[in-house]
Design a protein around this motif. Structure first.
Motif, short mmCIF file in Angstrom:
data_model
loop_
_atom_site.label_atom_id
_atom_site.label_comp_id
_atom_site.label_asym_id
_atom_site.label_seq_id
_atom_site.Cartn_x
_atom_site.Cartn_y
_atom_site.Cartn_z
N ARG A 99 -59.29 19.50 13.86
CA ARG A 99 -58.21 20.49 14.02
C ARG A 99 -58.15 21.38 12.79
NH1 ARG A 99 -58.33 17.27 17.86
NH2 ARG A 99 -56.62 17.05 19.34
N ILE A 106 -44.96 15.93 8.20
CA ILE A 106 -46.17 15.20 8.61
C ILE A 106 -45.92 14.48 9.93
CG2 ILE A 106 -47.67 13.23 8.03
CD1 ILE A 106 -47.37 14.06 5.06
N GLU A 107 -44.79 13.78 10.01
CA GLU A 107 -44.50 13.02 11.24
C GLU A 107 -44.42 13.93 12.46
OE1 GLU A 107 -41.79 9.79 8.82
OE2 GLU A 107 -40.82 11.06 10.35
N LYS A 138 -56.76 11.68 10.92
CA LYS A 138 -56.72 11.26 12.32
C LYS A 138 -57.35 12.32 13.24
CE LYS A 138 -53.37 9.20 15.48
NZ LYS A 138 -51.93 8.97 15.69
N TYR A 139 -57.23 13.59 12.85
CA TYR A 139 -57.71 14.68 13.71
C TYR A 139 -58.64 15.60 12.92
CZ TYR A 139 -53.76 13.21 16.60
OH TYR A 139 -52.88 12.49 17.35
N VAL A 145 -49.52 17.47 17.42
CA VAL A 145 -50.96 17.45 17.70
C VAL A 145 -51.27 16.42 18.78
CG1 VAL A 145 -53.26 17.03 16.72
CG2 VAL A 145 -51.53 18.25 15.37
N GLU A 146 -50.61 15.27 18.68
CA GLU A 146 -50.84 14.20 19.66
C GLU A 146 -50.47 14.66 21.07
OE1 GLU A 146 -48.75 10.53 18.61
OE2 GLU A 146 -48.59 10.15 20.78
N ALA A 155 -45.59 17.04 12.77
CA ALA A 155 -46.85 17.73 13.05
C ALA A 155 -47.79 16.77 13.79
CB ALA A 155 -47.49 18.20 11.75
N GLU A 156 -47.76 15.50 13.38
CA GLU A 156 -48.63 14.51 14.02
C GLU A 156 -48.27 14.36 15.50
OE1 GLU A 156 -49.23 11.19 11.44
OE2 GLU A 156 -50.07 10.00 13.07
N LEU A 160 -52.99 14.80 8.37
CA LEU A 160 -53.42 14.91 9.76
C LEU A 160 -54.94 14.93 9.92
CD1 LEU A 160 -50.35 15.76 10.13
CD2 LEU A 160 -51.20 16.88 12.19
#
Ligand SMILES: [Zn+2]
Length: 759
Positions: free
Chosen positions: A309, A245-246, A305-306, A252-253, A248-249, A302
């Motif tokens: 996507r 998760i961390e 926040k997104y 994406v960021e 991938a975040e 994710l």
């Protein structure tokens, strides 16, 4: 999720009220980080030779300009109601007397709208990429119109706004995520399998081997037993999910302009054997349960926040079948590895059956929640005899099933690759289009004066595809037995000859078209309706060999025909095989050559071999000098190698030489296969060989040729063995079976029959 399937609303006014292209001077852009203005400027320049000025957001609206995105809405050219009708992936394109407006609900749709304008200006793509063919005559006027259009598939692989293929432009690359230094030169991480990015081996393995798969013996996989691309994770480990998760975040960021991100297991069939992972599977050996547990956790985290996507994951290599208990999360699209791509007669198979298993797997994922599933096809390197209807039929089927697009096709068919890329791109937008019309529109860009003949050929193949679909005869080896009929082959050759002989085409193009004819004939040779039809066989061999000669592909043609013979040996009687061998030899020039002492048998005469006729040299074994040869390896029982371990050739002799005593002089090598490990090379076993002539064993023992080099050996042929007709020389590799790790090869680079006293 909102599904928009190709709504095309097009209203065109009478031609009298057109927009003069010359008048357009400026572009009102869609805002920061927007590619559409840049694309538009490029297209406009390529089509008209003129540069459009990009206006600053602060500048007042002008007439005689193009308005992109927000500007088109603010100017009142396009309404919100219209963009809503186009849907999130579509666009609105409006042309008035003094302005052009393009708008969409998202920047990607806007880009597709700009691409459509490029097409209207007469531009066509040069292939799979950003290159364009300019129009032969620059456009002077665009008709007033309103186009509201949306794609049938939301994911369209490739990178070409002209055809609306934005897949590769919208896809996040894990090598541009967190810790990029981990994935420089030595890493094999690519865009599809991302487990190696999400939990990098170099970062975590030393402290936490338990993040990676447990083997059958209860131990964790060793650090050097896998690469980034093939990373096998312990998906039930909560820390693996947390780290995924961390990372991938962060990914994406760092890639705000990307929409699709793969969350995938390594490219391996090695799945973790720990009890916690196995608990997540519904059935032993089916791993989609544990995969989705992990993917959904990351995608859910994710998605907050997104929200716009989409995360992609594979139904592949163990995670193929859809599980019952768990569904993909709403922002997840499953990419199903599909064998539907390489079906040369797709509509026929759909009707006759033969791909039910694949259809079942695909259907298992349809309507299971999440985004519409995508397919991943394997059509690269295949020959598609009627690719126009085949592609159209397939994409229409995929659309009808509710598939969301094509994620990868891993290359293009070997024939007409550029025509195929264009067709692929156009049909991904809307598979209901007239596929042949698309080809007629595009072929002149590639083939100039030869285009009408290429189209005539495509139409001929199309008609034959439809005819065989109607006749409904059972497919043999994936082909209808009535496809390559004598009549079709003669017409096809004549039409392709017209293309090849078109006046004014370049030598490169002539070669390309000759290659198309060659490929067609080599394919036809594999799928003839009747191998007892000597005239048909001769025609195909003659025409094929003529092309092969011009292209310097004679040994390739020999190899291809040799494989055909090997297949036919399973069904045709030996006498017919013998006759075919001789016929192939005579037409392709693979016949004995007279020497002072007797005869030389060229490498192309061998059949049944596993290697060649081909050059073997430093590329295969660094110590071996290069030579054209043919060779056989050991027959493996139960391994993946299905070699017969034999190669043979057939020859006739003049009456006086039959029955005589002679010598077989062979030049060969006791070779090493490319897959051999260094310790195999060191302890290479001696290859065993048996030579028979007309059923008489003339040698049986160690093969005796030098290792890593060529050497000669002589074998006595006793009197009474040689005959006048159909002498059959067989070389058999009698070495030990070693499955896929065979490294005992016999290669023969020269074979001569010598009569004592004649030299
Ligand atoms: Zn595990």
């Amino acid at each position: 999720m909102k599904t928009m399937l190709s709504v095309l609303i097009s209203v065109c006014a009478a031609a009298a009220f057109g927009l003069s292209v010359e008048k357009i001077q400026d572009v009102h852009g869609a805002g920061e980080h927007d590619l559409s203005a840049t694309w538009l400027q490029t297209y406009w320049n390529k089509a008209t030779g003129k540069n459009l000025r990009l206006l600053k957001p602060s500048e007042p609206f002008r007439s005689n300009a193009v308005y992109l995105g927000k500007a088109a809405l603010e100017k009142g050219l396009v309404s919100k109601e219209e963009t809503a009708r186009a849907g999130s992936d579509g666009f609105v394109l409006k042309i008035t007397e003094d302005a052009i407006g393009i708008a969409s609900e998202n920047p990607w749709g806007l880009l597709c709208g700009v691409g459509r304008l490029g097409e209207m200006l007469g531009l066509r793509p040069t292939g799979n990429g950003a290159g364009v063919f300019p129009p032969s005559v620059p456009p002077r006027e665009l008709k007033e119109c309103t186009i509201i259009d949306a794609p049938a598939f939301f994911y369209r692989n490739g990178g070409n706004p002209l055809t609306g293929q934005l897949g590769s432009l919208m896809l996040g690359d894990p090598r541009h995520g967190a810790d990029p230094e981990l994935f420089r030169k030595k890493s094999d991480l690519w865009i599809d399998h991302t487990a190696g990015y999400l939990v990098p081996r170099l970062k975590y393995y030393d402290a936490h081997p338990e993040y990676y798969s447990m083997l059958k013996n209860g131990e964790r996989i060793a650090k050097d037993s896998f690469t980034d691309h093939r990373t096998p994770l312990c998906l039930s480990n909560p820390d693996v999910t947390k780290i995924s998760i961390e990372r991938a975040e962060k990914w994406v960021e760092l890639n705000p302009d990307k929409k699709f991100f793969y969350l995938t297991y390594g490219d391996t069939t090695l799945w973790c054997r720990c009890p916690e992972c196995e608990k997540l599977d519904e059935q032993p050996g089916q791993y989609a349960g544990r995969l989705l547990t992990w993917v959904n956790a990351v995608a859910d985290a994710l998605g907050k926040k997104y929200p716009d996507r989409i995360f992609l994951t594979f139904a592949y290599a163990g995670s193929d079948a859809a599980p019952e208990r768990i569904k993909p999360a709403g922002n997840v699209a499953v990419v199903v590895a599909s064998s539907l791509g390489n079906r040369p007669f797709f509509a026929h198979e759909l009707k006759q059956g033969g791909m039910e298993k694949m259809q079942e797997t695909l259907k298992g994922w349809l309507g299971r929640g999440g985004q519409r599933p995508l397919v991943c096809e394997y059509i690269g390197g295949t020959y598609q005899p009627a690719f126009v209807p085949q592609t159209a039929d397939r994409y229409r089927y995929l659309k009808k099933c509710g598939v969301g697009g094509i994620a990868f096709n891993y290359g293009n068919p070997v024939n007409f690759p550029k025509l195929w890329w264009y067709l692929h791109g156009k049909l991904l937008w809307n598979p209901e289009q007239d596929a042949m019309k698309l080809m007629e529109d595009y072929a002149p860009c590639l083939y100039g004066a030869a285009a009408p003949h290429v189209i005539a050929y495509l139409k001929l193949a199309d008609a034959q595809y439809q005819k065989t679909l109607q006749s409904g005869r059972k497919l043999a080896n994936a082909y209808p037995p009535d496809f390559y009929t004598p009549e079709f082959l003669r017409q096809a050759c004549s039409v392709l000859d017209n293309a090849i002989n078109s006046p004014g085409i370049t030598e490169t193009l002539r070669k390309e078209l000759t290659s198309e004819k060659y490929l067609m004939l080599a394919d036809a040779m594999k799928h003839l309706p009747d191998y007892n039809d000597g005239e048909l066989v001769r025609f195909v061999l003659n025409e094929g060999n003529r092309c092969a000669k011009q292209l310097n592909r004679e040994t390739e043609f020999a190899r291809s025909n040799n494989l055909v013979l090997r297949e036919l040996e399973k069904t045709l009687p030996p006498s017919r095989i013998m006759a075919l061998k001789k016929q192939i030899g005579t037409t392709t020039g693979a016949v004995p050559e007279k020497t002072a002492a007797g005869y030389r048998f060229p490498a192309a005469m061998w059949s049944g071999q596993d290697f060649g006729p081909k050059e073997y040299g430093p590329k295969n074994d660094p110590l071996s000098p290069p030579k054209l040869c043919a060779g056989v390896f050991t027959k493996a029982k139960g391994g993946r190698i299905t070699s017969s371990a034999e190669m043979s050739l057939v020859f006739d002799l003049p009456e006086p030489e039959a029955g005589k005593e002679a010598v077989l002089n062979l030049e060969g090598q006791d070779a090493v296969s490319r897959g051999a490990a260094p310790h195999h090379l060191k302890n290479k076993e001696i290859t065993m060989m048996r030579i028979t002539l007309n059923g008489t064993v003339i040698y049986d023992g160690e093969c005796g040729f030098a290792i890593h080099n060529w050497s000669r050996r002589e074998f006595k042929i006793p009197a009474g063995v040689l005959k006048k007709e159909n002498n059959s020389l067989v070389i058999r590799n009698t070495g030990h079976a070693r499955g896929a790790f065979v490294y005992c090869w016999i290669l023969i680079s020269d074979a001569q029959l010598q009569f004592p006293g004649q030299q």
